[in-house]
Design an enzyme around this catalytic site. Structure first.
Site, PDB file in Angstrom:
ATOM      1  N   GLN A 185     -24.373  11.355   2.354  1.00 37.20           N
ATOM      2  CA  GLN A 185     -25.502  11.896   3.110  1.00 37.20           C
ATOM      3  C   GLN A 185     -26.826  11.223   2.716  1.00 37.20           C
ATOM      4  OE1 GLN A 185     -24.469  14.905   5.118  1.00 37.20           O
ATOM      5  NE2 GLN A 185     -26.198  14.263   6.357  1.00 37.20           N
ATOM      6  N   LYS A 189     -25.445  18.501   0.214  1.00 39.66           N
ATOM      7  CA  LYS A 189     -24.298  19.037   0.954  1.00 39.66           C
ATOM      8  C   LYS A 189     -23.823  20.292   0.247  1.00 39.66           C
ATOM      9  CE  LYS A 189     -21.713  17.810   4.504  1.00 39.66           C
ATOM     10  NZ  LYS A 189     -22.014  16.889   5.614  1.00 39.66           N
ATOM     11  N   GLY A 234     -24.883  22.801   9.701  1.00 41.62           N
ATOM     12  CA  GLY A 234     -23.448  22.983   9.870  1.00 41.62           C
ATOM     13  C   GLY A 234     -22.652  21.762   9.460  1.00 41.62           C
ATOM     14  N   ASP A 235     -21.348  21.934   9.404  1.00 41.86           N
ATOM     15  CA  ASP A 235     -20.370  20.866   9.211  1.00 41.86           C
ATOM     16  C   ASP A 235     -19.046  21.504   9.661  1.00 41.86           C
ATOM     17  OD1 ASP A 235     -20.291  18.020   7.750  1.00 41.86           O
ATOM     18  OD2 ASP A 235     -18.449  19.026   7.200  1.00 41.86           O
ATOM     19  N   THR A 295     -24.336  14.798  17.342  1.00 39.59           N
ATOM     20  CA  THR A 295     -23.448  13.905  16.585  1.00 39.59           C
ATOM     21  C   THR A 295     -22.536  13.133  17.546  1.00 39.59           C
ATOM     22  OG1 THR A 295     -23.480  15.603  14.862  1.00 39.59           O
ATOM     23  CG2 THR A 295     -21.982  13.759  14.539  1.00 39.59           C
ATOM     24  N   ASN A 307     -16.955  20.134  17.146  1.00 43.81           N
ATOM     25  CA  ASN A 307     -18.270  19.812  17.698  1.00 43.81           C
ATOM     26  C   ASN A 307     -18.475  18.319  17.945  1.00 43.81           C
ATOM     27  OD1 ASN A 307     -21.204  18.859  16.613  1.00 43.81           O
ATOM     28  ND2 ASN A 307     -21.391  20.561  18.049  1.00 43.81           N
ATOM     29  N   SER A 311     -31.278  17.102  13.474  1.00 48.98           N
ATOM     30  CA  SER A 311     -31.671  18.173  12.554  1.00 48.98           C
ATOM     31  C   SER A 311     -33.097  17.922  12.050  1.00 48.98           C
ATOM     32  CB  SER A 311     -30.727  18.228  11.348  1.00 48.98           C
ATOM     33  OG  SER A 311     -29.584  18.995  11.633  1.00 48.98           O
TER      34      SER A 311
HETATM   35  N1  GLU Z   1     -22.920  17.883   8.687  1.00 45.92           N
HETATM   36  C1  GLU Z   1     -23.601  16.863   9.445  1.00 45.92           C
HETATM   37  C2  GLU Z   1     -23.448  15.535   8.741  1.00 45.92           C
HETATM   38  O1  GLU Z   1     -22.408  15.248   8.166  1.00 45.92           O
HETATM   39  C3  GLU Z   1     -25.027  17.255   9.799  1.00 45.92           C
HETATM   40  C4  GLU Z   1     -25.909  17.603   8.659  1.00 45.92           C
HETATM   41  C5  GLU Z   1     -27.289  18.174   9.066  1.00 45.92           C
HETATM   42  O2  GLU Z   1     -27.572  18.304  10.239  1.00 45.92           O
HETATM   43  O3  GLU Z   1     -28.057  18.449   8.140  1.00 45.92           O
HETATM   44  O4  GLU Z   1     -24.312  14.696   8.750  1.00 45.92           O
END
Ligand code: GLU
Length: 448
Positions: free
Chosen positions: A114, A129, A168-169, A212, A243, A380
């Site tokens: 990330q 995360k 989310g994830d 995404t 998603n 985001s």
């Molecule tokens: N879970 C998503 C990622 O893997 C989005 C993370 C977010 O929007 O903060 O990037």
């Protein structure tokens, strides 16, 4: 004098010694280190300042107990995590995953990736995360709410709009974000910017839900154009039905491609006429059912058990949108034999190191996750901007910005590939482009 490779080997040895039981984290590190040599050779100051050794150690790791009561009145206990990896370029930012496989190794691998993904977006967000080994599958709404409230009661001590902004994830969608936000607000009062992926009635951004999947296609389109190819008329295999997959199917179809598969952890559906994202959405998001049911509703579709990557059909592009390590070496060989020329990752780290090596050997071009799936976190960050200025942008405005960001990510990767003579190794290029920005920020901020 130690060479760069010896330096990286000694950092790796330290990781193995400190955390011998974190295979996914080590895999992410290995994938990253393999590509870092040229940039460290060009920047000896990064080695001198021990940037890599500092970066692989999270700034903070939080682990906590999440007790809750199920519908039978039984007390359950899950484990909660938040890894605040790096805030060098902005507040910690990254999703929460609720899935039985979640452990510290998985959260650290995701948090590490990330950092560089967020850096690539060009927006001021650091990397973090979190999640839990709670499984929302088969739970009632009330159970999900009780678990989520307990999870947030602890997590709220460590997050804030300028500190750490979860989203989310896998396993955390609109329903979970709603409950998480509600509990945060009950405990702390109004703070829209503390979570992203919120509902549109309480500070969410238009196009965040689609971001995404749409972003994956904008990136893939830019990558194809750079090879004098076009998305129109292409046959695409997609894995997953969550998603990311749903909106990747929508955008791919809108761009003139045919998506022939969608999957879940049990099996997949194949339809040569093209998968209809609206039916997948209805089954998975409204009814919370299984992808098998798609074949009961669509005559031309067939359901098979097992991995979609073990199924032979000729196709041009693979978009893995399910989960980590879904494509291993043999599956990658099969993918190349089926004629796929491009793989772009909607999921995080869906290809094992063996798969990545096969792609290199077979000249399959890889669009790495930290570039290809950065659209979600990018929007985001746009949601955070809107929350700060207390405004809501139109769908078109957000979508246009998303498209610009994804094209820019590809352009920056292509520029790094050019600078370091990497050809079409966009994985190495994305690692280098994402890393350089974070490293420069760390250099400027001193030893912290
Ligand atoms: N879970 C998503 C990622 O893997 C989005 C993370 C977010 O929007 O903060 O990037």
């Amino acid at each position: 004098m130690t060479t760069v490779n010896e330096y990286l080997a000694s950092v790796r040895a330290d990781i193995v010694k400190r955390d011998p039981n974190q295979p996914e984290f080590l895999e992410a590190i290995d994938n990253f280190f393999k590509t870092l040599t040229p940039v460290l050779e060009a920047h000896p100051e990064y080695v001198k300042a021990n940037i890599v050794d500092r970066l692989i150690e999270p700034e903070r790791v939080i682990q906590f107990r999440v007790p809750w009561v199920d519908d039978d009145g039984k007390v359950q206990v899950n484990r909660g995590f938040r890894v605040q990896f790096s805030a060098a370029i902005g507040p910690y930012k990254g999703g929460l995953r609720f899935h039985p496989t979640v452990n510290l190794s998985i959260v650290k691998f995701l948090g590490f990736e990330q950092i560089f993904k967020n850096s690539l977006t060009g927006l001021p967000i650091g990397g973090g995360k979190g999640g839990s080994d709670f499984d929302p599958k088969g739970k009632s709404d009330n159970e999900v709410m009780r678990f989520t409230q307990s999870f947030m009661t602890e997590l709220q001590k460590y997050i804030g709009p300028d500190l750490d902004v979860p989203a989310g994830d896998i396993g955390v969608g609109a329903r979970e974000i709603g409950y998480l936000y509600g509990q945060y607000r009950r405990l702390n009062g109004y703070q829209a910017g503390v979570l992203t992926g919120k509902g549109l009635t309480f500070g969410g951004s238009l196009a965040r839900t689609e971001a995404t999947g749409f972003g994956l296609l904008y990136y893939t389109d830019a990558l194809l154009k750079a090879q004098d190819m076009a998305i129109k008329g292409k046959k695409i295999k997609i894995s997953g039905s969550g998603n990311v997959a749903i909106y990747a199917i929508q955008k791919a179809t809108a761009l003139g491609a045919t998506v022939v598969t969608a999957s879940d952890s049990n099996g997949f559906v194949y339809d040569p006429n093209g998968i209809d994202y609206r039916i997948v959405k209805q089954i998975k998001e409204v009814e919370r059912g299984r992808i098998k049911e798609y074949a009961d509703r669509v005559e031309t579709a067939t359901y098979y058990e097992g991995s979609v990557w073990d199924f032979d059909t000729d196709y041009d592009i693979a978009l893995p949108c399910a989960t980590q390590n879904e494509i291993d070496g043999p599956k990658a060989e099969r993918l190349a034999k089926n004629g796929a020329a491009v793989v772009a990752c909607g999921a995080n780290m869906p290809c094992t190191p063996e798969a990545v090596a096969v792609f290199k050997k077979q000249r399959v071009i890889l669009g790495p996750a930290k570039a290809a799936n950065a659209g979600g976190v990018a929007v985001s960050a746009l949601e955070m901007s809107q929350n700060s200025e207390r405004l809501a942008w139109t769908f078109e405005e957000v979508d246009n910005r998303l498209k610009d960001i994804m094209e820019n990510i590809f352009a920056e990767s292509a520029a790094a590939a050019e600078e370091y003579d990497l050809g079409t190794d966009y994985l190495a290029a994305a690692n280098i482009a994402g890393f350089t920005k974070v490293a420069d920020a760390m250099m400027a901020q001193g030893i912290i």
